[in-house]
Design a protein around this motif. Sequence first.
Motif, PDB file in Angstrom:
ATOM      1  N   ASN A  82       0.856  -1.185   0.000  1.00 12.56           N
ATOM      2  CA  ASN A  82       0.000   0.000   0.000  1.00 12.56           C
ATOM      3  C   ASN A  82       0.891   1.234   0.000  1.00 12.56           C
ATOM      4  OD1 ASN A  82       0.810  -0.551   2.817  1.00 12.56           O
ATOM      5  ND2 ASN A  82      -0.384   1.275   3.247  1.00 12.56           N
ATOM      6  N   LEU A  83       0.553   2.213  -0.791  1.00 12.07           N
ATOM      7  CA  LEU A  83       1.282   3.483  -0.765  1.00 12.07           C
ATOM      8  C   LEU A  83       0.371   4.512  -0.104  1.00 12.07           C
ATOM      9  CD1 LEU A  83       2.873   3.577  -4.343  1.00 12.07           C
ATOM     10  CD2 LEU A  83       3.925   2.850  -2.197  1.00 12.07           C
ATOM     11  N   PRO A  84       0.694   4.924   1.126  1.00  9.40           N
ATOM     12  CA  PRO A  84      -0.163   5.881   1.829  1.00  9.40           C
ATOM     13  C   PRO A  84      -0.189   7.236   1.122  1.00  9.40           C
ATOM     14  CG  PRO A  84       1.842   5.457   3.087  1.00  9.40           C
ATOM     15  CD  PRO A  84       1.865   4.540   1.914  1.00  9.40           C
ATOM     16  N   GLN A  85      -1.226   7.988   1.351  1.00 10.97           N
ATOM     17  CA  GLN A  85      -1.408   9.295   0.719  1.00 10.97           C
ATOM     18  C   GLN A  85      -0.304  10.277   1.081  1.00 10.97           C
ATOM     19  OE1 GLN A  85      -3.764   9.902  -1.697  1.00 10.97           O
ATOM     20  NE2 GLN A  85      -4.055   7.709  -1.451  1.00 10.97           N
ATOM     21  N   SER A  86       0.431  10.023   2.149  1.00 12.94           N
ATOM     22  CA  SER A  86       1.491  10.933   2.597  1.00 12.94           C
ATOM     23  C   SER A  86       2.768  10.828   1.763  1.00 12.94           C
ATOM     24  CB  SER A  86       1.827  10.635   4.055  1.00 12.94           C
ATOM     25  OG  SER A  86       2.195   9.270   4.204  1.00 12.94           O
ATOM     26  N   ILE A  87       2.914   9.782   0.958  1.00 11.88           N
ATOM     27  CA  ILE A  87       4.142   9.577   0.166  1.00 11.88           C
ATOM     28  C   ILE A  87       4.341  10.734  -0.805  1.00 11.88           C
ATOM     29  CG2 ILE A  87       5.240   8.165  -1.638  1.00 11.88           C
ATOM     30  CD1 ILE A  87       5.401   6.660   0.853  1.00 11.88           C
ATOM     31  N   LYS A  88       5.519  11.352  -0.743  1.00  8.73           N
ATOM     32  CA  LYS A  88       5.888  12.438  -1.654  1.00  8.73           C
ATOM     33  C   LYS A  88       6.855  11.961  -2.729  1.00  8.73           C
ATOM     34  CE  LYS A  88       3.771  15.701   0.683  1.00  8.73           C
ATOM     35  NZ  LYS A  88       2.366  15.819   0.351  1.00  8.73           N
ATOM     36  N   THR A  89       7.746  11.028  -2.351  1.00  4.74           N
ATOM     37  CA  THR A  89       8.815  10.602  -3.263  1.00  4.74           C
ATOM     38  C   THR A  89       8.981   9.088  -3.248  1.00  4.74           C
ATOM     39  OG1 THR A  89      10.007  12.645  -2.793  1.00  4.74           O
ATOM     40  CG2 THR A  89      11.264  10.880  -3.803  1.00  4.74           C
ATOM     41  N   ILE A  90       9.061   8.529  -4.441  1.00  4.55           N
ATOM     42  CA  ILE A  90       9.473   7.139  -4.622  1.00  4.55           C
ATOM     43  C   ILE A  90      10.793   7.244  -5.376  1.00  4.55           C
ATOM     44  CG2 ILE A  90       8.969   4.912  -5.677  1.00  4.55           C
ATOM     45  CD1 ILE A  90       5.965   5.659  -5.473  1.00  4.55           C
ATOM     46  N   ASP A  91      11.880   6.934  -4.700  1.00  3.52           N
ATOM     47  CA  ASP A  91      13.211   7.141  -5.273  1.00  3.52           C
ATOM     48  C   ASP A  91      13.571   6.108  -6.339  1.00  3.52           C
ATOM     49  OD1 ASP A  91      14.335   9.522  -4.192  1.00  3.52           O
ATOM     50  OD2 ASP A  91      14.586   8.531  -2.261  1.00  3.52           O
TER      51      ASP A  91
END
Length: 143
Positions: A82-91
């Motif tokens: 799951n990718l939470p809504q707070s994620i800003k960056t996926i490196d």
Amino acid sequence: MTNDFEIFDGVLRIAPGTAYIRSQAFCGRDDIVKVIIPDGVGFMEDECFTECPELREVCLPDGLINIGPAAFAECAQLSKINLPQSIKTIDCGAFFYCEALREIELPVGLESIGEYAFQNTGLGSVSVPETPLISTVLIVPFS
């Protein structure tokens, strides 16, 4: 920092109060099937779960801002995250060679995806938010 954790029956639980998952903290572990990261963890450094051959599922907390470079690279069995809504960056290379990963839902607040983040995954479905804020996207074909 990742100091306190337990692994029981293949489930890794990071202790509450952990601020981040340090670089290569669980790299190469073959005894982890599922990861549960508690609220309060803000970011994951590079290669923290790279080459975990049995890892299949990851539960990320609300409040997580960054998934570091190659954080889950070469976790060939990873199929659920799951990718939470707070994620800003996926490196860069975050999910490189996660061949069992078939679908992913990108969060609304996502601002950037690094190079090769999803290269050589099994992705057949990517859900993109209606109003994405993504500024940099480079996804190499899902071959």
